[in-house]
Enzyme design. Structure first.
Site, PDB file in Angstrom:
ATOM      1  N   THR A 393      40.954  13.575 -11.060  1.00  0.00           N
ATOM      2  CA  THR A 393      41.678  13.264 -12.277  1.00  0.00           C
ATOM      3  C   THR A 393      40.712  13.592 -13.415  1.00  0.00           C
ATOM      4  O   THR A 393      39.592  13.997 -13.165  1.00  0.00           O
ATOM      5  CB  THR A 393      42.056  11.774 -12.195  1.00  0.00           C
ATOM      6  OG1 THR A 393      42.909  11.630 -11.064  1.00  0.00           O
ATOM      7  CG2 THR A 393      42.710  11.227 -13.421  1.00  0.00           C
ATOM      8  N   THR A 411      46.269  13.573 -14.745  1.00  0.00           N
ATOM      9  CA  THR A 411      45.920  14.055 -13.402  1.00  0.00           C
ATOM     10  C   THR A 411      47.005  14.923 -12.785  1.00  0.00           C
ATOM     11  O   THR A 411      48.176  14.860 -13.188  1.00  0.00           O
ATOM     12  CB  THR A 411      45.679  12.837 -12.476  1.00  0.00           C
ATOM     13  OG1 THR A 411      45.187  13.279 -11.222  1.00  0.00           O
ATOM     14  CG2 THR A 411      46.945  12.037 -12.243  1.00  0.00           C
ATOM     15  N   SER A 465      45.794   4.246 -10.192  1.00  0.00           N
ATOM     16  CA  SER A 465      44.570   3.492 -10.502  1.00  0.00           C
ATOM     17  C   SER A 465      43.997   3.896 -11.857  1.00  0.00           C
ATOM     18  O   SER A 465      42.967   3.363 -12.280  1.00  0.00           O
ATOM     19  CB  SER A 465      43.504   3.748  -9.429  1.00  0.00           C
ATOM     20  OG  SER A 465      43.954   3.311  -8.191  1.00  0.00           O
TER      21      SER A 465
HETATM   22  N1  GLY Z   1      46.376  10.038  -8.612  1.00  0.00           N
HETATM   23  C1  GLY Z   1      45.417   9.031  -8.737  1.00  0.00           C
HETATM   24  C2  GLY Z   1      45.898   7.852  -9.499  1.00  0.00           C
HETATM   25  O1  GLY Z   1      46.811   7.977 -10.293  1.00  0.00           O
HETATM   26  O2  GLY Z   1      45.423   6.772  -9.306  1.00  0.00           O
END
Ligand code: GLY
Length: 582
Positions: A393, A411, A465
């Site tokens: 990300t 991301t 996250s």
């Molecule tokens: N794709 C990782 C997150 O959004 O936590």
């Protein structure tokens, strides 16, 4: 001799002076241990600052700020630029979260532009014929692709919170030029391509952009030209969100997703919605912590862990001491256990936000922590071991000359997302729907498990996250931070905050210091290199299962110094990062 003088002498003549200092005084409380990461200095600027993962994007942001743009204008320009210069994570084919702090209104807005599952999504979409989770489906096919939110998110941020001095097209302009003229592949980009080569090679539309005719990845010094992406960006510049969510670009996205086994429609794109949400808030030793609410789990768990840590005198326990790392680890475990049970898209599930954020709840969880012994994960809640992936990300932080701030994390999920460029658009698509719990108790790509609250469903946003976070002191901006790192985003942001508040580190030290991570399952304490071996042995003696893992996160962070200057810290774990201001 005074302690400071003794420490100086010890540095000049290792092994001599420290022996003369009584052990308990060798390292005064509230001082970071002298080591490589504790001699680093942030970049200082009097007016405004951008810290991002790629230098050209940072400079574009600083230029917008110098020309009178506010933090949101700069954030939009940086975000579009990263879609060109950091293709593994910067994007228009993914989604994310933006926290905007407006100084005049003393208000923070959480903009949720997370990807959404199409209307065809079902709870069982990622299962095989036997009813087992099929990671290929949730990571490598069209089913993995969520309706992208980035373009809608940036457009809303610009329209509602931009300065009004720049048209959206002017903020996209630098990205168009970079895509059209091409960029020279630097070390960072060159290093990211080999690991993604096979996934890119699977799609001719991607291979022709990122690989050479012989199938090898572009190398340092090669020119990466992205003409289709330049055209897509130009369409957005000319038509706004309609240029992306309707018409030829949308048709190409739908065709690409469906040709890869997905089921996305034009209606899914046309109905994409950005949400402005109330951020989650907590306090930590007198500072206010403002962060991203669900569908991010980040803000809640950062505050929950800080609430637990508030009961310990971490400054006296010392930065990176075994005691500090032990209690931090023990506080991380129940937070991630709660994550697996309670967190999901708030449009679909009732997340017990108030309780998770309450000091009383933290007190109860803190009471379960023993100082002399690690608590096995199975005693908190049973589960499976899991693999995990690296950081893909990206996060950037901005403060402008008027004191407004943006923390933005966005991301494609994995590095280069699903690996597929939608033919004719130059745009890499995400595989964000792997962030759902494909099956209760089965880990996703970051080793995180979940249950019903985060099961896939039509129109639902997968739990994230990502934790763009702003810390305020006496109602004024103090710290702007965030990080990539999948499941480790939460613990990365947590440690940056603790390093500054508990241990008095400057922001570059706080970002550079080695980090730890425990996510309850798998039951292992991941550490970066740089901790003392003595500390590691003490942790092992308390029952922690230690795993030395690659670097954790890339926390581009800005802090306001006591003198009112801006201190920017680019995370040196990744090449090419830059904090710069004026
Ligand atoms: N794709 C990782 C997150 O959004 O936590």
């Amino acid at each position: 001799m005074r302690i400071a003088a003794l420490l100086t002498a010890a540095l000049l003549s290792p092994g001599l002076a420290l022996a003369q200092v009584p052990a308990s005084q060798a390292i005064p409380a509230n001082q970071p241990i002298i080591s490589d990461w504790a001699r680093q200095q942030p970049v200082l600027a009097p007016n405004a600052m951008v810290a991002s993962q790629e230098a050209m994007a940072t400079r574009i942001g600083v230029d917008i700020l110098k020309r009178g743009g506010n933090a949101v204008d700069a954030a939009v320009a940086v975000g579009f630029a990263l879609a060109v210069t950091l293709p593994r994570a910067g994007n228009i084919g993914g989604g994310g979260f933006m926290l905007v702090y407006l100084k005049k209104e003393n208000k923070t807005i959480a903009i949720d532009y997370r990807e959404v599952a199409p209307a065809s999504a079902t709870k069982t979409m990622f299962l095989d014929a036997k009813g087992d989770a099929d990671p290929k489906k949730s990571r490598e096919t069209g089913l993995a692709i969520g309706v992208p939110g980035t373009v809608a998110g940036f457009a809303l941020a610009h329209e509602k919170y931009g300065s009004g001095k720049f048209k959206l097209s002017e903020l996209i302009g630098p990205a168009i030029a970079l895509a059209e003229n091409g960029i020279i592949v630097d070390e960072d980009l060159a290093e990211s391509l080999p690991a993604a080569r096979n996934r890119l090679a699977a799609w001719p539309s991607s291979a022709k952009i990122f690989l050479k005719p012989d199938g090898g990845p572009l190398m340092r010094g090669d020119r990466l030209v992205q003409s289709d992406l330049a055209r897509t960006l130009s369409t957005i510049a000319a038509k706004g969100t309609k240029g992306f969510y309707e018409g030829p670009v949308a048709e190409k996205i739908v065709a690409a997703v469906n040709s890869a086994g997905g089921a996305m429609t034009m209606a899914d794109l046309a109905s994409y919605k950005v949400y402005e949400r109330e951020p989650v808030r907590g306090t930590y030793r007198g500072f206010e912590v403002v962060s991203m609410p669900p569908p991010s789990s980040g803000g809640i768990h950062i505050i929950q862990i800080l609430n637990m840590l508030e009961g310990y005198r971490l400054n006296e326990m010392g930065a990176h001491s075994a005691d500090t790392l032990h209690v931090m680890t023990e506080a991380m475990k129940p937070a991630y256990a709660d994550r697996s049970e309670y967190l999901g898209d708030p449009g679909f599930v009732q997340v017990p936000v108030k309780q998770l954020l309450s000091k009383k709840y933290a007190e109860a969880r803190r009471a379960e922590i023993a100082m002399d012994k690690a608590r096995p994960a199975r005693d908190i809640k049973p589960g499976n071991l899991a693999p995990y992936e690296s950081d893909q990300t990206t996060h950037y932080s901005i403060i402008d000359a008027d004191g407004n701030a943006v923390a933005n994390t966005y991301t494609l999920n994995f590095s280069y997302g699903v690996g597929m460029v939608a033919e004719g658009t130059g745009m890499l698509l995400n595989n964000e729907l792997d962030d759902f719990a494909a099956k209760a108790g089965v880990p996703n790509g970051y080793g995180l498990i979940g249950g019903d609250a985060n099961a896939p469903g039509p129109g639902k946003r997968p739990l994230s996250s990502m934790s763009p976070t702003i810390v305020l002191k006496d109602g004024k901006i103090y710290l702007v931070t965030g990080s990539p790192g999948g499941s480790r985003i939460i613990t990365t942001v947590l440690q940056v905050i603790s390093n500054v508040i508990d241990h008095g580190m400057n922001v570059q030290e706080a970002v550079s210091a080695p980090r730890i991570h425990h996510q309850w399952l798998p039951d292992e304490l991941r550490i970066e290199r740089g901790l003392s071996i003595d500390t590691v042995r003490i942790l092992e003696s308390r029952g922690h299962k230690i795993a030395v893992t690659p670097t954790s996160g890339s926390a581009q962070t800005i802090m306001v110094t006591p003198q009112g200057a801006l201190a920017g810290a680019a995370d040196t774990r990744q090449r090419g990062t830059l904090a710069s201001g004026y």
